[in-house]
Design a protein around this motif. Structure first.
Motif, PDB file in Angstrom:
ATOM      1  N   ASN A   1      77.942  47.695 -42.952  1.00 23.15           N
ATOM      2  CA  ASN A   1      78.557  46.760 -42.003  1.00 23.15           C
ATOM      3  C   ASN A   1      78.177  45.142 -42.299  1.00 23.15           C
ATOM      4  OD1 ASN A   1      76.052  46.188 -39.731  1.00 23.15           O
ATOM      5  ND2 ASN A   1      76.032  48.162 -40.138  1.00 23.15           N
ATOM      6  N   ASN A   2      78.482  44.369 -41.647  1.00 23.52           N
ATOM      7  CA  ASN A   2      78.218  42.757 -41.793  1.00 23.52           C
ATOM      8  C   ASN A   2      78.003  42.250 -40.391  1.00 23.52           C
ATOM      9  OD1 ASN A   2      78.472  39.944 -41.595  1.00 23.52           O
ATOM     10  ND2 ASN A   2      79.451  40.037 -43.774  1.00 23.52           N
TER      11      ASN A   2
ATOM     12  N   GLY B   1      76.653  43.914 -38.118  1.00 22.62           N
ATOM     13  CA  GLY B   1      77.240  45.066 -36.988  1.00 22.62           C
ATOM     14  C   GLY B   1      78.811  45.127 -37.047  1.00 22.62           C
ATOM     15  N   ARG B   2      79.338  44.481 -37.869  1.00 17.49           N
ATOM     16  CA  ARG B   2      80.854  44.377 -37.685  1.00 17.49           C
ATOM     17  C   ARG B   2      81.337  45.317 -38.867  1.00 17.49           C
ATOM     18  NH1 ARG B   2      82.017  38.140 -38.755  1.00 17.49           N
ATOM     19  NH2 ARG B   2      80.149  38.454 -40.350  1.00 17.49           N
ATOM     20  N   ILE B   3      82.517  46.010 -38.544  1.00 15.12           N
ATOM     21  CA  ILE B   3      83.116  46.835 -39.831  1.00 15.12           C
ATOM     22  C   ILE B   3      84.172  45.576 -40.546  1.00 15.12           C
ATOM     23  CG2 ILE B   3      84.847  48.359 -40.190  1.00 15.12           C
ATOM     24  CD1 ILE B   3      83.586  50.192 -38.200  1.00 15.12           C
ATOM     25  N   MET B   4      84.180  45.379 -41.634  1.00 19.91           N
ATOM     26  CA  MET B   4      84.958  44.500 -42.265  1.00 19.91           C
ATOM     27  C   MET B   4      86.197  45.130 -43.308  1.00 19.91           C
ATOM     28  SD  MET B   4      83.265  41.530 -41.650  1.00 19.91           S
ATOM     29  CE  MET B   4      83.533  40.385 -42.731  1.00 19.91           C
ATOM     30  N   MET B   5      85.963  46.293 -43.461  1.00 21.74           N
ATOM     31  CA  MET B   5      86.918  46.716 -44.459  1.00 21.74           C
ATOM     32  C   MET B   5      88.264  46.899 -43.842  1.00 21.74           C
ATOM     33  SD  MET B   5      86.838  50.368 -46.516  1.00 21.74           S
ATOM     34  CE  MET B   5      85.858  49.934 -48.057  1.00 21.74           C
TER      35      MET B   5
ATOM     36  N   GLY C   1      73.700  51.885 -38.823  1.00 15.17           N
ATOM     37  CA  GLY C   1      73.021  50.700 -38.500  1.00 15.17           C
ATOM     38  C   GLY C   1      71.913  50.595 -39.515  1.00 15.17           C
ATOM     39  N   TRP C   2      71.987  49.345 -40.092  1.00 15.34           N
ATOM     40  CA  TRP C   2      70.859  49.024 -40.956  1.00 15.34           C
ATOM     41  C   TRP C   2      70.165  47.674 -40.671  1.00 15.34           C
ATOM     42  CZ3 TRP C   2      70.801  44.198 -43.260  1.00 15.34           C
ATOM     43  CH2 TRP C   2      72.051  43.585 -43.345  1.00 15.34           C
ATOM     44  N   ASP C   3      70.457  47.052 -39.567  1.00 21.79           N
ATOM     45  CA  ASP C   3      69.937  45.801 -39.229  1.00 21.79           C
ATOM     46  C   ASP C   3      69.364  45.863 -37.631  1.00 21.79           C
ATOM     47  OD1 ASP C   3      69.311  43.175 -38.593  1.00 21.79           O
ATOM     48  OD2 ASP C   3      71.388  42.195 -38.970  1.00 21.79           O
ATOM     49  N   PRO C   4      67.992  45.783 -37.656  1.00 25.00           N
ATOM     50  CA  PRO C   4      67.650  45.993 -36.109  1.00 25.00           C
ATOM     51  C   PRO C   4      68.205  44.661 -35.425  1.00 25.00           C
ATOM     52  CG  PRO C   4      65.793  46.379 -37.812  1.00 25.00           C
ATOM     53  CD  PRO C   4      66.963  45.713 -38.597  1.00 25.00           C
ATOM     54  N   GLY C   5      68.428  43.481 -35.829  1.00 24.07           N
ATOM     55  CA  GLY C   5      69.024  42.523 -35.019  1.00 24.07           C
ATOM     56  C   GLY C   5      70.624  42.536 -34.790  1.00 24.07           C
ATOM     57  N   ALA C   6      71.276  43.469 -35.474  1.00 23.48           N
ATOM     58  CA  ALA C   6      72.671  43.517 -35.174  1.00 23.48           C
ATOM     59  C   ALA C   6      73.145  43.702 -33.648  1.00 23.48           C
ATOM     60  CB  ALA C   6      73.108  44.411 -35.880  1.00 23.48           C
ATOM     61  N   PRO C   7      73.865  43.094 -33.273  1.00 23.58           N
ATOM     62  CA  PRO C   7      74.354  43.228 -31.482  1.00 23.58           C
ATOM     63  C   PRO C   7      74.572  44.638 -31.358  1.00 23.58           C
ATOM     64  CG  PRO C   7      75.586  41.414 -32.582  1.00 23.58           C
ATOM     65  CD  PRO C   7      75.033  42.102 -33.823  1.00 23.58           C
TER      66      PRO C   7
END
Length: 596
Positions: free
Chosen positions: A86-87, A89-93, A128-134
């Motif tokens: 994810n980018n 937190g966003r699904i981009m595909m 999830g991979w980014d603790p800062g993602a919304p």
């Protein structure tokens, strides 16, 4: 390792609609709980992990949200996993590759666009991979805080570009003191002027006097004492461990035969970093992803597995220029770095190396050093990529390109580039799948080269005299960054190059989709800012489109049907070369009906 995979919900995807031979899909959401031993050799590279709080067994715990789309009848699927990073937190595909709607939830079949991965039978996974993602995205990662660890760090903010207009500056970390300095400069190389500021709270700073708002387009740099970081690199381990777990313990019961990974922009940079830092080997030494497709990453990585990380940043000429993103080795091929004395390759020849496809637009050559994927670090000679790597320039396209791009000028002096690179990316995803599963090789790399003159220094680009075209003064540089908290100008740069253009203004090399090979205008991967932004500066990641005048079009396509004939010839060649799928070929040919 994963200790628990808790499913919170299962529901029919878009009302139980069928996706061809794959049948109906279900959406499965839940949480994966994992633990990490800081002493394990696979985890020793995770920054700050040894300082993180541990459980009674001496392990560091984390939790990652996940979303899985899986065939209701596993026997109808292809038995393979397609993992999209994810980018933020966003699904981009779905929005980009499939031309569906933007967002992480879909209510009806049309929301999924062409639904290519589902029609191909993949199970699709996001974690999830980014603790800062919304948190609202549903793709969060919970990792422990390291309390009271403090460091003087630096952040930058530009109002009116990526995150809209700022009234206050939202800091990445809590401040440990009330002392901070803020400077402003109009351009990256401009003179810094200190401005008055005050803390609103521990995570926010405003300008003084009260009511002062940041100037649009200017760079505000903040130095402050930050505290309470997290071992963000756990995100790499979470990706590794969840995928490895599902390969051994699939939801639904059918054993997965292969796993592919896909990422756009930040997510593509994440995948390059995942490989470079050794996370494509699981804790038992097994391969995590068999194939990886990284789109519009250039040579970038993510500012993630570093103390006080800020993974949301992306380095361009005007913004985030002096934050960690580029690091040797750049290429999948083995090279020597004359600036640091290091040697290496992104794919060092380990058994866990994935098959790798890297696709980039023109923008990544101008902003992200993409030429260094296939040249030596100083840009003096072309490289032969290893047999399990491919690189492609999708000529005349821009970063973030997809169907329905805006055609106005926006913040730029010229109309923006609307050329869609996704038809080529779709074909290459199918090619990657075949490469991994059957050994059928994808098309040879298509990139500009020094040897044939299609890859050159910025000053050597032969832009034609086109009304409205103002070439940029320079491309973004690529330089070592010894200290991101106190960056200093570097005496030596790497040799990043850009694609040469032809007499029609379009790039000569790469995958030339019909809009380039049978052009009706000039497409570029760069644009320049206009006021109130810093006029003349290389715009963040916008491209340019300048339509040809009628006289030029008449000379290119002198008879009725000439344009359609030209497009048809391009399309058929691309299909034969494995660079265009049949559905996209038909769409290109149908679109010619709107032109004489």
């Amino acid at each position: 390792m994963i200790v628990d995979l808790a499913i919170a919900s299962r529901s029919p995807l878009v009302g139980g609609a069928s996706f061809g031979a794959s049948g109906a899909y279900e959406r499965i959401e839940g949480t994966a709980s994992g633990t990490l031993d800081p002493a394990h050799k696979a985890n020793r590279g995770i920054a700050l992990l040894s300082m993180a709080p541990r459980n009674a067994a001496g392990l560091v715990e984390y939790k990652s949200d996940f979303v899985l789309l899986a065939p209701v009848d596993p026997a109808l699927g292809n038995g393979r996993l397609l993992y999209e990073v994810n980018n933020r937190g966003r699904i981009m595909m779905i929005h980009n590759l499939c031309a569906g709607i933007q967002g992480n939830r879909w209510e009806k079949p049309a929301d999924l666009g062409n639904a290519l991965p589902l029609r191909l039978g993949f199970s699709m996974l996001w974690t999830g991979w980014d603790p800062g993602a919304p948190k609202a995205t549903g793709l969060g990662l919970d990792v422990p805080i390291i309390p009271n660890l403090t460091r003087r760090i630096r952040e930058e903010f530009v109002s009116g570009t990526r995150l809209g207009r700022h009234e206050t500056f939202k800091l990445a970390y809590p401040a440990a003191s009330s002392e901070a300095t803020v400077t402003v400069r109009r351009t990256q190389s401009g003179e810094r002027t200190q401005v008055a500021c005050a803390f609103v709270d521990r995570r926010s700073i405003r300008l003084l006097p009260e009511g002062t708002v940041p100037t649009v387009g200017s760079i505000y740099e903040i130095h402050y004492d930050a505290t309470d970081p997290r071992p963000n690199g756990i995100g790499f381990a979470a990706t590794r461990d969840i995928v490895a777990h599902l390969r051994q313990h699939p939801i639904g019961g059918r054993q997965l035969t292969h796993a592919l990974a896909f990422g756009i922009s930040q997510a593509g940079r994440y995948l390059r970093d995942h490989i470079a830092q050794g996370f494509n080997a699981d804790e038992n030494g097994g391969r995590v992803f068999d194939g990886v497709l990284s789109h519009v990453a250039g040579i970038g990585r993510v500012f993630h597995n570093i103390p006080f990380a800020q993974p949301f940043r992306t380095r361009t000429r005007h913004e985030d220029h002096d934050f960690p993103e580029v690091a040797f080795p750049f290429s999948a091929a083995s090279t020597d770095d004359p600036l640091t004395g290091a040697s290496g390759a992104l794919l060092p020849g380990h058994a866990t190396d994935p098959k790798l496809i890297e696709t980039n637009t023109s923008t990544e050559y101008w902003q992200k050093g993409a030429s260094l994927l296939h040249t030596d670090p100083m840009g003096t000679r072309d490289l032969a990529l290893p047999a399990h790597a491919r690189a492609y320039l999708i000529a005349g396209t821009q970063h973030g390109g997809k169907a329905g791009m805006p055609r106005d000028c926006g913040p730029c002096v010229a109309p923006r580039n609307w050329h869609d690179p996704m038809p080529a990316v779709r074909a290459l995803l199918v090619a990657l799948d075949a490469w991994v599963t059957t050994g059928r090789e994808p098309p040879p790399s298509r990139v500009p080269t020094i040897a044939d003159g299609t890859l050159v220094r910025t000053a050597a680009v032969a832009f034609p005299p086109v009304p409205g075209l103002t070439p940029p003064a320079a491309a973004n540089d690529v330089v070592p960054l010894p200290d991101w908290t106190k960056p200093q100008p570097q005496p030596q740069h790497y040799g990043a190059l850009v694609p040469q253009v032809g007499a029609d203004g379009n790039e000569l090399a790469g995958i030339r989709l019909p809009d380039i090979a049978a052009p009706r205008g000039l497409f570029a991967g760069w644009n320049l800012y206009k006021e109130p932004y810093p006029a003349g500066e290389l715009a963040d990641r916008d491209g340019t489109f300048l339509a040809y005048p009628d006289a030029t079009l008449a000379a290119l396509y002198p008879t009725p049907g000439a344009y359609a004939t030209a497009v048809r010839g391009v399309v058929r060649t691309l299909v034969a070369d494995g660079l265009l799928l049949a559905d996209d070929a038909a769409a290109y040919e149908a679109a010619t009906a709107s032109h004489p």
